[in-house]
Design a protein around this motif. Sequence first.
Motif, mmCIF file in Angstrom:
data_model
loop_
_atom_site.group_PDB
_atom_site.id
_atom_site.type_symbol
_atom_site.label_atom_id
_atom_site.label_comp_id
_atom_site.label_asym_id
_atom_site.label_seq_id
_atom_site.Cartn_x
_atom_site.Cartn_y
_atom_site.Cartn_z
ATOM 1 N N GLN A 171 0.831 -1.203 0.000
ATOM 2 C CA GLN A 171 0.000 0.000 0.000
ATOM 3 C C GLN A 171 0.865 1.252 0.000
ATOM 4 N N GLY A 172 1.993 1.167 0.623
ATOM 5 C CA GLY A 172 2.948 2.265 0.681
ATOM 6 C C GLY A 172 4.236 1.774 1.295
ATOM 7 N N VAL A 173 5.297 2.545 1.132
ATOM 8 C CA VAL A 173 6.599 2.196 1.715
ATOM 9 C C VAL A 173 7.157 3.430 2.408
ATOM 10 N N LEU A 174 7.464 3.289 3.674
ATOM 11 C CA LEU A 174 8.100 4.375 4.416
ATOM 12 C C LEU A 174 9.599 4.288 4.180
ATOM 13 N N THR A 175 10.174 5.331 3.638
ATOM 14 C CA THR A 175 11.602 5.352 3.320
ATOM 15 C C THR A 175 12.331 6.317 4.247
ATOM 16 N N GLY A 176 13.484 5.889 4.759
ATOM 17 C CA GLY A 176 14.297 6.776 5.587
ATOM 18 C C GLY A 176 14.053 6.670 7.064
ATOM 19 N N GLY A 177 13.108 5.839 7.488
ATOM 20 C CA GLY A 177 12.835 5.711 8.914
ATOM 21 C C GLY A 177 11.730 6.632 9.373
ATOM 22 N N TYR A 178 11.614 6.808 10.690
ATOM 23 C CA TYR A 178 10.495 7.556 11.262
ATOM 24 C C TYR A 178 10.670 9.069 11.178
ATOM 25 N N HIS A 179 11.786 9.504 10.630
ATOM 26 C CA HIS A 179 11.949 10.896 10.197
ATOM 27 C C HIS A 179 11.984 10.954 8.671
ATOM 28 N N GLY A 180 11.389 9.950 8.044
ATOM 29 C CA GLY A 180 11.442 9.851 6.595
ATOM 30 C C GLY A 180 10.121 10.181 5.930
ATOM 31 N N LYS A 181 9.936 9.619 4.720
ATOM 32 C CA LYS A 181 8.764 9.949 3.919
ATOM 33 C C LYS A 181 8.162 8.684 3.308
ATOM 34 N N TRP A 182 6.834 8.706 3.156
ATOM 35 C CA TRP A 182 6.114 7.637 2.495
ATOM 36 C C TRP A 182 6.159 7.830 0.978
ATOM 37 N N ILE A 183 6.218 6.720 0.259
ATOM 38 C CA ILE A 183 5.946 6.727 -1.170
ATOM 39 C C ILE A 183 4.852 5.698 -1.428
ATOM 40 N N ASP A 184 3.996 5.956 -2.422
ATOM 41 C CA ASP A 184 2.862 5.066 -2.659
ATOM 42 C C ASP A 184 3.269 3.900 -3.551
ATOM 43 N N ALA A 185 2.332 2.965 -3.731
ATOM 44 C CA ALA A 185 2.630 1.722 -4.448
ATOM 45 C C ALA A 185 3.083 1.984 -5.873
ATOM 46 N N ALA A 186 2.466 2.939 -6.548
ATOM 47 C CA ALA A 186 2.820 3.220 -7.939
ATOM 48 C C ALA A 186 4.243 3.733 -8.055
ATOM 49 N N THR A 187 4.679 4.477 -7.063
ATOM 50 C CA THR A 187 6.014 5.085 -7.098
ATOM 51 C C THR A 187 7.119 4.079 -6.797
ATOM 52 N N VAL A 188 6.774 3.008 -6.071
ATOM 53 C CA VAL A 188 7.778 2.022 -5.681
ATOM 54 C C VAL A 188 8.515 1.481 -6.907
ATOM 55 N N ASN A 189 7.799 1.245 -7.993
ATOM 56 C CA ASN A 189 8.413 0.663 -9.187
ATOM 57 C C ASN A 189 9.356 1.626 -9.899
ATOM 58 N N GLU A 190 9.268 2.917 -9.583
ATOM 59 C CA GLU A 190 10.131 3.899 -10.224
ATOM 60 C C GLU A 190 11.440 4.110 -9.469
ATOM 61 N N ALA A 191 11.467 3.763 -8.197
ATOM 62 C CA ALA A 191 12.586 4.141 -7.331
ATOM 63 C C ALA A 191 13.714 3.120 -7.363
ATOM 64 N N VAL A 192 14.935 3.615 -7.298
ATOM 65 C CA VAL A 192 16.110 2.773 -7.072
ATOM 66 C C VAL A 192 16.778 3.246 -5.792
ATOM 67 N N ILE A 193 17.644 2.413 -5.245
ATOM 68 C CA ILE A 193 18.295 2.747 -3.982
ATOM 69 C C ILE A 193 19.410 3.755 -4.226
ATOM 70 N N SER A 194 19.090 5.000 -3.975
ATOM 71 C CA SER A 194 20.070 6.084 -3.986
ATOM 72 C C SER A 194 19.410 7.291 -3.361
ATOM 73 N N ARG A 195 20.216 8.174 -2.856
ATOM 74 C CA ARG A 195 19.680 9.369 -2.223
ATOM 75 C C ARG A 195 18.904 10.206 -3.236
ATOM 76 N N ASN A 196 19.496 10.427 -4.407
ATOM 77 C CA ASN A 196 18.847 11.280 -5.404
ATOM 78 C C ASN A 196 17.577 10.666 -5.964
ATOM 79 N N SER A 197 17.600 9.357 -6.235
ATOM 80 C CA SER A 197 16.429 8.700 -6.803
ATOM 81 C C SER A 197 15.250 8.728 -5.841
ATOM 82 N N LEU A 198 15.495 8.412 -4.578
ATOM 83 C CA LEU A 198 14.400 8.406 -3.605
ATOM 84 C C LEU A 198 13.835 9.804 -3.405
ATOM 85 N N GLU A 199 14.712 10.811 -3.376
ATOM 86 C CA GLU A 199 14.217 12.182 -3.235
ATOM 87 C C GLU A 199 13.410 12.608 -4.454
#
Length: 536
Positions: free
Chosen positions: A276-304
Amino acid sequence: MNEALPDVPEVRVVGLPQLTSGFDLVERLDLPMHLKVHGPLEPIGGEKLAQLAERINLRGRGGAGFPFHKKLRSVADAAIKRGVRPVVVINGSEDEPACRKDTVLINRAPHLILDGALLCAEALGARTLVVGVTRESTQRSMEAALAERGLSNTRRSALRAFVQRNPVRMVTGAAASLVRSIDGGPAIPPGRKTSASQNGVGGAPTLLSNAETFAQLAIAARIGPERYGNTGLYDEPGTVMLTVSGAVARPMVIEVPTGVPLRYVLQLAGAPPVPQGVLTGGYHGKWIDAATVNEAVISRNSLEAVGGSLGAGAILPISQETCPLGESLRVAQWLAEESAGQCGPCYLGLPAAARGMEDIINGGGPAALEALKQVAKNVKRRGACSHPDGSAMFLESTIKAFTDDLAAHVLGNGCGRPVEGVLPLFEGGRAPTGLPGGAESEENGPSRQKIFVDWTLCRGHGLCADILPEVFQLGADGFPTVAQAKVPRYAEAKALRAVRRCPALALRIEEDTRGQAPARNLPVLSQGRGRRALGR
């Protein structure tokens, strides 16, 4: 309900291991095994070390992501200018319930972290090395590692090294909190913005960085920037340590090259195919929704770029079967409890924000939503540390990511889904103290006093903020931003001084004796008036 993560969960690696080299051989790399796996490490000159950090684009892995080469040069410049020896501090305080990557490194590869820190100490001419931890397991592992290297805190040592153990609290990991505790104070922010690079431990310039950051530097120093850059992305080379938990079959810490798709990391941990969503960065981080998960790669710039955050390296998916607002409320309540109790926007604003989220879930309507947005806006950039900012970012991200559920709660009768408690918290929802009696010590225990502002008398002189910055900050109008506040135990003497010196007699203190003897008012008195550092 999701149980609290162990100190050392399952560890996996994608591709060739770097930080986790040797983990398949032993549970903990002692010094002989560390040298067999990684080999010896020669000292590096100061400017060359800074250039190495710059070439591999090394940024702090504790959440803020500050360029390491800038911090290194800043400490060196300050030390040379003032003619004092700097201090090196490893921040191994990892006190979010969803973060374990640094704890894993300290428990299993402590010498890799020490390698990076000792490189910096040699380059800067430092004579003091401190390792900040909060867990018993990390304290044991790091003290054993120092002993294996023959390092101690004796006066005759060329490099004095020791472990500083603090209670497990969210604010303990702040740089200013760790510096303050090393200097003998409580492990909470000092109530004002400080720069460790300029004025850190004992007032000396201090190079303070996260445990993984030093380990990454040690890897790069061994293999060189070219080979280091062959792994991961061109602009963010190397690997990243992540803690993956939440709605997963196998909570784990995983080392991955930058550029690996986020969906692949989730798949390894057994996350739902369509979260349903993924919390990125921990409890001081940000949620991204399911549709966005497929676009993201593991990097600071990509997640931002997709609205997320690498932050402290925590990745937490939730399933379609749970209420995302209810899950976020549990975290918001924990964040409110983790306030140091010093700044009004934090210790008043964060509980208000949690109540606002609860009002929304309970059908408070559009008014509740607007109230929450306003509270989150008001707490940002007004605290003595990043805790209120990160907490507000988490709440604002929750509102933005789950619009359908928000509409169901604000405009209807709710989403109809239960709260499963998949986002890990400490047992009972509160952080353990980390030290016997740590949470209830005389200096750090519950507040016994409250200080009040009488607005009919206050004239905005601002003296209270100068004397008691732990409690008072001035707004744009020059008046205190809070009308009443709890006084931290260690600041009670300063609070009484503020009352005595207020020119308008607008302050008073009352003792909080709930559950104790009958209350009594405290009297309100009338006012009284390194050559080896980086070269150029």
